[in-house]
Design an enzyme around this catalytic site. Structure first.
Site, PDB file in Angstrom:
ATOM      1  N   HIS A 174      14.661  -8.322  -0.304  1.00 18.84           N
ATOM      2  CA  HIS A 174      13.003  -8.448  -0.442  1.00 18.84           C
ATOM      3  C   HIS A 174      12.515  -8.387  -1.783  1.00 18.84           C
ATOM      4  CE1 HIS A 174      13.610  -4.038  -0.813  1.00 18.84           C
ATOM      5  NE2 HIS A 174      12.353  -3.895  -1.325  1.00 18.84           N
ATOM      6  N   GLU A 194       8.451  -1.965  -8.581  1.00 21.23           N
ATOM      7  CA  GLU A 194       9.008  -0.672  -7.988  1.00 21.23           C
ATOM      8  C   GLU A 194       9.646   0.316  -8.767  1.00 21.23           C
ATOM      9  OE1 GLU A 194      10.923  -1.644  -4.249  1.00 21.23           O
ATOM     10  OE2 GLU A 194      12.548  -0.050  -4.628  1.00 21.23           O
ATOM     11  N   ARG A 239      18.219  -1.327   3.372  1.00 25.10           N
ATOM     12  CA  ARG A 239      16.594  -1.812   3.090  1.00 25.10           C
ATOM     13  C   ARG A 239      16.778  -3.181   2.578  1.00 25.10           C
ATOM     14  NH1 ARG A 239      12.539  -3.964   2.983  1.00 25.10           N
ATOM     15  NH2 ARG A 239      10.793  -3.729   1.872  1.00 25.10           N
ATOM     16  N   GLU A 278       4.129  -1.351   1.505  1.00 22.66           N
ATOM     17  CA  GLU A 278       5.813  -1.239   1.721  1.00 22.66           C
ATOM     18  C   GLU A 278       5.939  -2.121   3.065  1.00 22.66           C
ATOM     19  OE1 GLU A 278       8.249  -0.825   0.251  1.00 22.66           O
ATOM     20  OE2 GLU A 278       9.937  -0.624   1.765  1.00 22.66           O
ATOM     21  N   HIS A 288      15.477  -7.538  -4.633  1.00 31.36           N
ATOM     22  CA  HIS A 288      16.575  -6.516  -4.459  1.00 31.36           C
ATOM     23  C   HIS A 288      16.614  -6.012  -3.104  1.00 31.36           C
ATOM     24  CE1 HIS A 288      12.168  -4.827  -4.855  1.00 31.36           C
ATOM     25  NE2 HIS A 288      12.685  -4.018  -4.229  1.00 31.36           N
ATOM     26  N   HIS A 291       8.668  -7.745  -4.108  1.00 32.43           N
ATOM     27  CA  HIS A 291       7.134  -7.444  -4.074  1.00 32.43           C
ATOM     28  C   HIS A 291       6.280  -8.327  -4.902  1.00 32.43           C
ATOM     29  CE1 HIS A 291       8.809  -3.951  -1.940  1.00 32.43           C
ATOM     30  NE2 HIS A 291       9.443  -3.636  -3.078  1.00 32.43           N
TER      31      HIS A 291
HETATM   32 FE   LIG Z   1      11.344  -2.656  -2.690  1.00 29.47          FE
END
Ligand SMILES: [Fe+2]
Ligand SMILES: [Fe+2]
Length: 391
Positions: free
Chosen positions: A104, A111, A101, A173, A150, A106
């Protein structure tokens, strides 16, 4: 008042009977004993206006289509799919071994995650430049404050499955601030100058967001950070919820992680609840938080009370999500012969609860007797402390 009823022939009723048979039936009350209850029906005309029905509070996240790629998959529940859930969004994410993943952040939500299966390595940077890389396995929790950059990678050998909860129901998301999206949208001249790379390399990058990519399983011993700094963040992002000593009740157990146990986790509280077959998580409400539930295993029936004569009951099983608004009364009744495990997220860093049993215990008997039209003997049978999970 005070007539003998079938219930009174017995010396006492179990706590479970008291709370499962309905308050009037369980207390052994006969018709004609309800002076208080009858009066309560005399609601002033002005208060009889119609109120909107309670909205649906169940969503089957695992049956949704979501996003699937070579490195993993994600399914989400935010206000788009589940309108009542306006303060908490949830994601069920799976990463294949090596699945990444990507880096990125937010912009509008912190999170929180709970690992159900497999192993994940994370890296996170905070605004003071301190970073942390940690390995997570089943039962572990992470928390990344809003805006902190993260990345996640599955350590293998099996697929990792984890539940993400975000403290904003409008979060998606599928619209996060991903590093590939940003770099590919920036003029190559600027990106190349900033990254110290040839412009041709930046121009050759695929357009758009990688999101979840295919990667290689990282080495067992974590690599050093590129900057060589080993001064990790003093507020750990990792909490071993599965290792926490549970609070035991006759009908099951709860593990609760709030900002008290896990200081960085300031905006949510997590609860891992195990219910034995036949258990009842007693009637209660949370004065300070909405409640989001994800059913990991087993089944349960949840009842919510939303005032104005409104009550809803629905049944939940693995992969289902429930949302209960702040202050709404609710209970969880275990269903089926298999134990039930529920992951609960509340959108407050401090855990608060008021249960019906502790409330009734914290009142003079005469008030309770007048309120329900019960005798003092009947009131004396009510629980005298919080019951938690009734067996
Ligand atoms: Fe995340
Ligand atoms: Fe609750």
């Amino acid at each position: 008042m005070g007539k003998n009823t079938p219930g009174e022939k017995r010396n006492s009723l179990s706590r479970r009977e008291l709370l499962t048979a309905g308050p009037l039936a369980a207390a052994g009350l006969a018709a004609g004993n309800f002076a208080g209850a009858r009066e309560s029906k005399l609601v002033p005309q002005a208060m009889k206006k119609q109120h909107e029905q309670l909205p649906r509070f169940k969503y089957d996240i695992e049956s949704s289509v979501g996003w699937t790629g070579e490195g993993g998959s994600a399914k989400e529940a935010n206000v788009e799919e589940f309108p009542i859930s306006d303060s908490i969004a949830g994601v069920s994410m799976r990463l294949k071994p090596g699945g990444l993943r990507e880096l990125h952040w937010h912009a509008v939500a912190a999170e929180w995650a709970y690992v159900i299966k497999g192993k994940v390595r994370t890296s996170v940077i905070s605004p003071d430049g301190k970073a942390e890389s940690s390995d997570f396995e089943a039962g572990d929790v992470w928390y990344f404050p809003r805006g902190h950059g993260h990345a996640l990678q599955c350590l293998g050998p099996e697929e990792a499955h984890f539940i993400l909860a975000f403290d904003n129901g409008h979060f998606s998301e599928f619209g996060t601030f991903s590093i590939t999206d940003w770099v590919s949208l920036t003029p190559p001249r600027v990106a190349a100058r900033n990254l110290g790379l040839p412009e041709s390399l930046v121009t050759g990058l695929p357009k758009g967001e990688l999101y979840i990519g295919k990667g290689k399983i990282p080495p067992v011993v974590p690599e050093a950070m590129r900057n060589g700094i080993s001064d990790t963040n003093q507020l750990s992002h990792k909490f071993r919820l599965g290792e926490l000593k549970p609070i035991l009740f006759p009908g099951g157990q709860e593990r609760i992680v709030s900002s008290v146990e896990f200081p960085i986790q300031t905006t949510v509280t997590g609860v891992l609840m195990d219910l034995k077959p036949g258990a009842l998580r007693e009637m209660h409400w949370h004065p300070n938080a909405d409640e989001w539930q994800y059913y990991i295993s087993g089944k349960a029936r949840v009842g919510i009370f939303g005032a104005h004569g409104r009550e809803l009951v629905d049944e939940f099983g693995p992969g289902n999500v429930a949302f209960i608004k702040q202050g709404f009364g609710h209970y969880i009744e275990q269903v089926g012969s298999e134990p039930t495990q529920v992951l609960i997220v509340l959108n407050a860093g401090i855990y608060q609860e008021i249960s019906i049993s502790s409330w009734l215990a914290a009142n003079p008997p005469s008030i309770i007797a007048d309120n329900f039209g019960w005798t003092k003997e009947q009131v004396a049978r009510l629980p005298k402390s919080q019951l938690g999970i009734i067996g």
